[in-house]
Design a protein around this motif. Structure first.
Motif, PDB file in Angstrom:
ATOM      1  N   GLY A 154       0.785  -1.226   0.000  1.00 17.26           N
ATOM      2  CA  GLY A 154       0.000   0.000   0.000  1.00 17.26           C
ATOM      3  C   GLY A 154       0.819   1.279   0.000  1.00 17.26           C
ATOM      4  O   GLY A 154       0.503   2.218  -0.744  1.00 17.26           O
ATOM      5  N   PRO A 155       1.893   1.371   0.805  1.00 15.27           N
ATOM      6  CA  PRO A 155       2.679   2.608   0.795  1.00 15.27           C
ATOM      7  C   PRO A 155       3.296   2.937  -0.562  1.00 15.27           C
ATOM      8  O   PRO A 155       3.620   4.104  -0.826  1.00 15.27           O
ATOM      9  CB  PRO A 155       3.773   2.321   1.842  1.00 15.27           C
ATOM     10  CG  PRO A 155       3.127   1.360   2.784  1.00 15.27           C
ATOM     11  CD  PRO A 155       2.283   0.476   1.902  1.00 15.27           C
ATOM     12  N   ARG A 156       3.477   1.936  -1.426  1.00 22.73           N
ATOM     13  CA  ARG A 156       3.998   2.186  -2.776  1.00 22.73           C
ATOM     14  C   ARG A 156       2.872   2.349  -3.785  1.00 22.73           C
ATOM     15  O   ARG A 156       2.930   3.213  -4.664  1.00 22.73           O
ATOM     16  CB  ARG A 156       4.919   1.040  -3.196  1.00 22.73           C
ATOM     17  CG  ARG A 156       6.270   1.066  -2.523  1.00 22.73           C
ATOM     18  CD  ARG A 156       6.969  -0.279  -2.579  1.00 22.73           C
ATOM     19  NE  ARG A 156       7.142  -0.806  -3.922  1.00 22.73           N
ATOM     20  CZ  ARG A 156       8.180  -0.542  -4.710  1.00 22.73           C
ATOM     21  NH1 ARG A 156       9.140   0.264  -4.291  1.00 22.73           N
ATOM     22  NH2 ARG A 156       8.284  -1.072  -5.907  1.00 22.73           N
ATOM     23  N   ILE A 157       1.814   1.525  -3.652  1.00 24.41           N
ATOM     24  CA  ILE A 157       0.761   1.520  -4.656  1.00 24.41           C
ATOM     25  C   ILE A 157      -0.141   2.744  -4.546  1.00 24.41           C
ATOM     26  O   ILE A 157      -0.560   3.317  -5.563  1.00 24.41           O
ATOM     27  CB  ILE A 157      -0.075   0.222  -4.557  1.00 24.41           C
ATOM     28  CG1 ILE A 157       0.790  -1.001  -4.883  1.00 24.41           C
ATOM     29  CG2 ILE A 157      -1.286   0.280  -5.479  1.00 24.41           C
ATOM     30  CD1 ILE A 157       1.291  -1.067  -6.303  1.00 24.41           C
ATOM     31  N   PHE A 158      -0.455   3.194  -3.326  1.00 25.58           N
ATOM     32  CA  PHE A 158      -1.380   4.318  -3.198  1.00 25.58           C
ATOM     33  C   PHE A 158      -0.847   5.591  -3.855  1.00 25.58           C
ATOM     34  O   PHE A 158      -1.570   6.232  -4.639  1.00 25.58           O
ATOM     35  CB  PHE A 158      -1.749   4.553  -1.733  1.00 25.58           C
ATOM     36  CG  PHE A 158      -3.197   4.261  -1.453  1.00 25.58           C
ATOM     37  CD1 PHE A 158      -4.155   5.246  -1.605  1.00 25.58           C
ATOM     38  CD2 PHE A 158      -3.605   2.993  -1.066  1.00 25.58           C
ATOM     39  CE1 PHE A 158      -5.495   4.992  -1.366  1.00 25.58           C
ATOM     40  CE2 PHE A 158      -4.937   2.721  -0.827  1.00 25.58           C
ATOM     41  CZ  PHE A 158      -5.892   3.712  -0.973  1.00 25.58           C
ATOM     42  N   PRO A 159       0.384   6.023  -3.572  1.00 27.77           N
ATOM     43  CA  PRO A 159       0.858   7.222  -4.284  1.00 27.77           C
ATOM     44  C   PRO A 159       1.006   6.997  -5.780  1.00 27.77           C
ATOM     45  O   PRO A 159       0.844   7.930  -6.573  1.00 27.77           O
ATOM     46  CB  PRO A 159       2.187   7.543  -3.610  1.00 27.77           C
ATOM     47  CG  PRO A 159       2.593   6.315  -2.898  1.00 27.77           C
ATOM     48  CD  PRO A 159       1.328   5.591  -2.544  1.00 27.77           C
ATOM     49  N   TRP A 160       1.296   5.766  -6.178  1.00 27.74           N
ATOM     50  CA  TRP A 160       1.352   5.417  -7.606  1.00 27.74           C
ATOM     51  C   TRP A 160      -0.021   5.626  -8.241  1.00 27.74           C
ATOM     52  O   TRP A 160      -0.145   6.221  -9.322  1.00 27.74           O
ATOM     53  CB  TRP A 160       1.819   3.972  -7.741  1.00 27.74           C
ATOM     54  CG  TRP A 160       1.879   3.416  -9.115  1.00 27.74           C
ATOM     55  CD1 TRP A 160       2.957   3.429  -9.972  1.00 27.74           C
ATOM     56  CD2 TRP A 160       0.845   2.696  -9.811  1.00 27.74           C
ATOM     57  NE1 TRP A 160       2.646   2.783 -11.149  1.00 27.74           N
ATOM     58  CE2 TRP A 160       1.354   2.329 -11.076  1.00 27.74           C
ATOM     59  CE3 TRP A 160      -0.455   2.341  -9.484  1.00 27.74           C
ATOM     60  CZ2 TRP A 160       0.610   1.618 -12.005  1.00 27.74           C
ATOM     61  CZ3 TRP A 160      -1.218   1.635 -10.412  1.00 27.74           C
ATOM     62  CH2 TRP A 160      -0.683   1.284 -11.661  1.00 27.74           C
TER      63      TRP A 160
END
Length: 203
Positions: A154-160
């Motif tokens: 989530g910490p990588r996918i959400f800002p993506w």
């Protein structure tokens, strides 16, 4: 008016389209350089993760529920066949890109064509049909399974996902997160994502 709020679905679809444009730029480089970018830059891994999460959640939750709801409607069931068939032809192209035994540019062209055509088909035909026939709990479950599959990424996918969206869409998407996660998005997740060189300097 649509029965469901498909904001999150369109955010995912548009993020996939956005990354395919970057991938096409990478594939236009000399083969050796393009292969090095795919191996070293995080953009390809993020794209693959998001695509797999999205399609596997649909395959597990949405399409089976739709088949049950559409029993006795062969024309509409044919659309479900098409959705699943379109998913099935995408994965082998991703695997071929990773295998590295074929020229990259034609594979990327095939991937972009397959994914964008599927997204368009889903938006134009499948989402309106879901609005018509599917119980709200199935759509809610799709969102839950989708979120679970993202899990620790989530910490990588959400800002993506939220890269380039308007303020209203960002607020709506962040609104589903608990307060600690929303705070982490601003203080840690977004800055870490901004520091990534997703596709190499020219991607």
């Amino acid at each position: 008016m649509a029965k469901y709020d498909w904001t999150a679905m369109y955010v995912m679809h548009n993020a996939l389209r956005r990354e395919l444009e970057h991938l096409a730029k990478v594939a236009a480089r000399p083969e050796d350089e393009a292969r090095r970018v795919l191996a070293e830059a995080p953009g390809w891994e993020l794209f693959k993760k998001a695509l797999h999460v999205h399609h596997s959640a649909e395959d597990e939750v949405l399409w089976p529920a739709m088949r049950e709801a559409l029993a006795g409607r062969p024309d509409d069931l044919a659309l479900m066949d098409a959705m699943e068939a379109e998913h099935a032809v995408i994965d082998p192209v991703v695997e071929a890109i990773d295998a590295g035994t074929e020229p990259l540019a034609p594979l990327v062209e095939a991937l972009a064509g397959g994914v964008t055509a599927h997204l368009r088909h889903e938006e134009e035909a499948a989402l309106p049909l879901i609005d018509e026939v599917l119980a709200p709990e199935h759509v809610a479950r799709f969102g839950q399974v989708h979120g679970t599959k993202i899990g620790p990424d989530g910490p990588r996918i959400f800002p993506w996902l939220l890269d380039g969206v308007d303020e209203g869409t960002e607020a709506a998407m962040l609104g589903v997160l608990p307060e600690p996660a929303r705070a982490a998005f601003e203080t840690a997740w977004r800055p870490a994502y901004a520091a990534l060189d997703r596709w190499g300097a020219a991607g």
